[in-house]
Scaffold this motif. Structure first.
Motif, PDB file in Angstrom:
ATOM      1  N   ARG A  91       0.819  -1.216   0.000  1.00 15.88           N
ATOM      2  CA  ARG A  91       0.000   0.000   0.000  1.00 15.88           C
ATOM      3  C   ARG A  91       0.852   1.265   0.000  1.00 15.88           C
ATOM      4  N   ALA A  92       2.064   1.171   0.492  1.00 17.61           N
ATOM      5  CA  ALA A  92       2.933   2.346   0.544  1.00 17.61           C
ATOM      6  C   ALA A  92       3.524   2.679  -0.819  1.00 17.61           C
ATOM      7  N   THR A  93       3.867   1.625  -1.595  1.00 15.08           N
ATOM      8  CA  THR A  93       4.527   1.856  -2.884  1.00 15.08           C
ATOM      9  C   THR A  93       3.592   1.664  -4.078  1.00 15.08           C
ATOM     10  N   GLY A  94       2.469   0.951  -3.867  1.00 12.89           N
ATOM     11  CA  GLY A  94       1.573   0.665  -4.974  1.00 12.89           C
ATOM     12  C   GLY A  94       2.063  -0.437  -5.878  1.00 12.89           C
ATOM     13  N   VAL A  95       3.067  -1.188  -5.427  1.00 11.31           N
ATOM     14  CA  VAL A  95       3.634  -2.272  -6.236  1.00 11.31           C
ATOM     15  C   VAL A  95       2.915  -3.583  -5.915  1.00 11.31           C
ATOM     16  N   ALA A  96       2.407  -4.249  -6.938  1.00 12.98           N
ATOM     17  CA  ALA A  96       1.698  -5.521  -6.759  1.00 12.98           C
ATOM     18  C   ALA A  96       2.644  -6.694  -6.996  1.00 12.98           C
ATOM     19  N   SER A  97       2.504  -7.718  -6.152  1.00 17.94           N
ATOM     20  CA  SER A  97       3.307  -8.930  -6.257  1.00 17.94           C
ATOM     21  C   SER A  97       2.411 -10.098  -6.648  1.00 17.94           C
ATOM     22  N   HIS A  98       2.864 -10.888  -7.622  1.00 18.89           N
ATOM     23  CA  HIS A  98       2.141 -12.083  -8.056  1.00 18.89           C
ATOM     24  C   HIS A  98       2.996 -13.289  -7.705  1.00 18.89           C
ATOM     25  N   ARG A  99       2.517 -14.122  -6.813  1.00 18.06           N
ATOM     26  CA  ARG A  99       3.300 -15.260  -6.339  1.00 18.06           C
ATOM     27  C   ARG A  99       2.674 -16.570  -6.835  1.00 18.06           C
ATOM     28  N   GLY A 100       3.524 -17.445  -7.356  1.00 20.49           N
ATOM     29  CA  GLY A 100       3.014 -18.721  -7.833  1.00 20.49           C
ATOM     30  C   GLY A 100       4.132 -19.646  -8.277  1.00 20.49           C
ATOM     31  N   LYS A 101       3.739 -20.779  -8.811  1.00 22.38           N
ATOM     32  CA  LYS A 101       4.702 -21.788  -9.255  1.00 22.38           C
ATOM     33  C   LYS A 101       4.641 -21.955 -10.761  1.00 22.38           C
ATOM     34  N   THR A 102       5.798 -22.201 -11.355  1.00 25.05           N
ATOM     35  CA  THR A 102       5.822 -22.488 -12.778  1.00 25.05           C
ATOM     36  C   THR A 102       5.297 -23.900 -13.014  1.00 25.05           C
ATOM     37  N   THR A 103       4.517 -24.051 -14.059  1.00 23.78           N
ATOM     38  CA  THR A 103       3.920 -25.361 -14.341  1.00 23.78           C
ATOM     39  C   THR A 103       4.787 -26.205 -15.275  1.00 23.78           C
ATOM     40  N   ASN A 104       5.871 -25.632 -15.754  1.00 24.73           N
ATOM     41  CA  ASN A 104       6.823 -26.396 -16.570  1.00 24.73           C
ATOM     42  C   ASN A 104       8.236 -25.926 -16.238  1.00 24.73           C
ATOM     43  N   ALA A 105       9.223 -26.547 -16.834  1.00 23.44           N
ATOM     44  CA  ALA A 105      10.620 -26.282 -16.474  1.00 23.44           C
ATOM     45  C   ALA A 105      11.014 -24.834 -16.720  1.00 23.44           C
ATOM     46  N   LEU A 106      11.632 -24.239 -15.708  1.00 27.23           N
ATOM     47  CA  LEU A 106      12.107 -22.873 -15.800  1.00 27.23           C
ATOM     48  C   LEU A 106      13.626 -22.912 -16.014  1.00 27.23           C
ATOM     49  N   VAL A 107      14.067 -22.607 -17.223  1.00 27.45           N
ATOM     50  CA  VAL A 107      15.494 -22.663 -17.544  1.00 27.45           C
ATOM     51  C   VAL A 107      16.224 -21.493 -16.889  1.00 27.45           C
ATOM     52  N   CYS A 108      15.626 -20.305 -16.978  1.00 29.12           N
ATOM     53  CA  CYS A 108      16.229 -19.127 -16.350  1.00 29.12           C
ATOM     54  C   CYS A 108      15.140 -18.098 -16.093  1.00 29.12           C
ATOM     55  N   LEU A 109      15.417 -17.181 -15.203  1.00 25.14           N
ATOM     56  CA  LEU A 109      14.450 -16.139 -14.904  1.00 25.14           C
ATOM     57  C   LEU A 109      14.307 -15.202 -16.099  1.00 25.14           C
ATOM     58  N   PRO A 110      13.097 -14.771 -16.398  1.00 32.61           N
ATOM     59  CA  PRO A 110      12.919 -13.843 -17.519  1.00 32.61           C
ATOM     60  C   PRO A 110      13.524 -12.479 -17.205  1.00 32.61           C
ATOM     61  N   ALA A 111      13.928 -11.802 -18.228  1.00 38.51           N
ATOM     62  CA  ALA A 111      14.552 -10.483 -18.061  1.00 38.51           C
ATOM     63  C   ALA A 111      13.494  -9.420 -17.802  1.00 38.51           C
ATOM     64  N   VAL A 112      13.910  -8.360 -17.118  1.00 43.07           N
ATOM     65  CA  VAL A 112      13.031  -7.209 -16.952  1.00 43.07           C
ATOM     66  C   VAL A 112      12.654  -6.691 -18.336  1.00 43.07           C
ATOM     67  N   GLY A 113      11.387  -6.402 -18.523  1.00 44.97           N
ATOM     68  CA  GLY A 113      10.899  -5.946 -19.816  1.00 44.97           C
ATOM     69  C   GLY A 113      10.252  -7.030 -20.637  1.00 44.97           C
ATOM     70  N   THR A 114      10.352  -8.290 -20.178  1.00 37.68           N
ATOM     71  CA  THR A 114       9.734  -9.409 -20.899  1.00 37.68           C
ATOM     72  C   THR A 114       8.218  -9.239 -20.938  1.00 37.68           C
ATOM     73  N   PRO A 115       7.610  -9.284 -22.122  1.00 36.47           N
ATOM     74  CA  PRO A 115       6.144  -9.182 -22.213  1.00 36.47           C
ATOM     75  C   PRO A 115       5.479 -10.460 -21.729  1.00 36.47           C
ATOM     76  N   VAL A 116       4.336 -10.326 -21.071  1.00 37.75           N
ATOM     77  CA  VAL A 116       3.619 -11.481 -20.543  1.00 37.75           C
ATOM     78  C   VAL A 116       2.125 -11.333 -20.815  1.00 37.75           C
ATOM     79  N   ARG A 117       1.447 -12.455 -20.747  1.00 41.96           N
ATOM     80  CA  ARG A 117      -0.020 -12.469 -20.810  1.00 41.96           C
ATOM     81  C   ARG A 117      -0.537 -12.805 -19.415  1.00 41.96           C
TER      82      ARG A 117
END
Length: 295
Positions: A91-117
């Motif tokens: 509430r102080a920063t207005g930043v939302a966090s989405h927490r969850g698990k990947t449903t398939n193999a994660l080779v590496c973390l996506p880069a900042v700026g990666t588009p998502v659906r």
């Protein structure tokens, strides 16, 4: 795999798409980008920060949305799906966090700026929106029955939703008041009254929400700061109040699941009105009277 850390304060505020009226009904967004991501240890749990989201963050008495975040993994051009089970907002920063698990193999973390659906679980969103709107219809029913009291708590979870008010009702009057509230709630649903969502300057929100009675303190809803802030005001069944939740388009949308008031509890200066989706409201009424009046 190295773990990345993010400082909320260094991230831009998340655009909460559902804050606007039409955005409230959007269930998918194809134009979001990652602004930060953290991997939790060695498992597949990640915490994703986006520039904009359609997911409702838990708060204001309403549970978190659930859904998915999907993006393309550039190392092997495979699609990664994150099953989001918790959304929160600082509430102080207005930043939302989405927490969850990947449903398939994660080779590496996506880069900042990666588009998502970003996609919301539509069935859960609809049910939670109905539940929250029904809680606001309780407010309107209270006003319609001449029992306008200051709301102190709204619990819009599906395991037993209720609204609490500061005040009291004489024990002998409670059975009739409960009947009147149930009838008023049902009438408001039958009227099929459109829901209204707007963001207003603090002073205007204060005037609109406290026009009937001085029930709301804008400082509790992000107001009262040195620089006046805008307040999101939701009007359901003609009753406006500050609210950050999701809602259905009209009170008539509560008919199919037969939302209604189930009971009343009165204890230590607090009135609790319980409501639910049920096909047995009338049959339960007599039993709930007995339960309600023991307090």
């Amino acid at each position: 795999m190295a773990e990345e850390k993010n400082d909320d304060a260094a991230l831009p505020p998340t655009e909460m798409i559902y804050y606007s009226y039409e955005g409230n009904f959007e269930l998918e967004c194809n134009s979001s980008k990652i602004v930060g991501i953290t991997k939790d240890g060695d498992d597949d749990t990640v915490e994703v920060f986006l520039d904009r989201t359609v997911m409702h963050a838990q708060g204001g008495g309403q549970p978190t949305d659930k859904g998915t975040i999907t993006y393309c993994q550039p190392t092997n051009n495979s699609e990664v799906v994150i099953a989001v089970d918790k959304v929160t907002v600082n509430r102080a920063t207005g930043v939302a966090s989405h927490r969850g698990k990947t449903t398939n193999a994660l080779v590496c973390l996506p880069a900042v700026g990666t588009p998502v659906r970003v996609a919301v679980d539509a069935d859960t969103r609809r049910l939670l929106s109905e539940c929250h709107t029904a809680g606001h219809v309780v407010d309107s029913a209270m006003a319609k029955c001449g029992k306008l009291m200051r709301p102190t708590k709204g619990y819009h979870f599906l395991d037993g939703p209720y609204v609490e008010y500061e005040g009291s009702i004489v024990a002998d009057e409670r059975p009739q008041v409960l009947k009147d509230l149930q009838a008023a709630f049902k009438a408001l649903v039958e009227e099929d009254i459109p829901t209204k969502i707007e963001t207003l300057p603090e002073a205007e929100a204060n005037e609109v929400c406290n026009r009937i009675a001085k029930n709301f303190d804008m400082k509790d809803f992000g107001g009262g700061k040195e620089v006046p802030t805008d307040i999101r005001v939701v009007t359901v069944a003609g009753f406006p109040c500050p609210c950050g939740g999701t809602h259905v388009r009209s009170t008539g949308n509560l008919k199919a699941r037969k939302w209604g008031i189930l009971g009343m509890k009165a204890k230590k200066g607090v009135i609790r009105i319980k409501y639910a989706k049920t096909h047995k409201t009338e049959q339960l009424q007599t039993r709930l009277h007995a339960v309600s009046l023991q307090y």
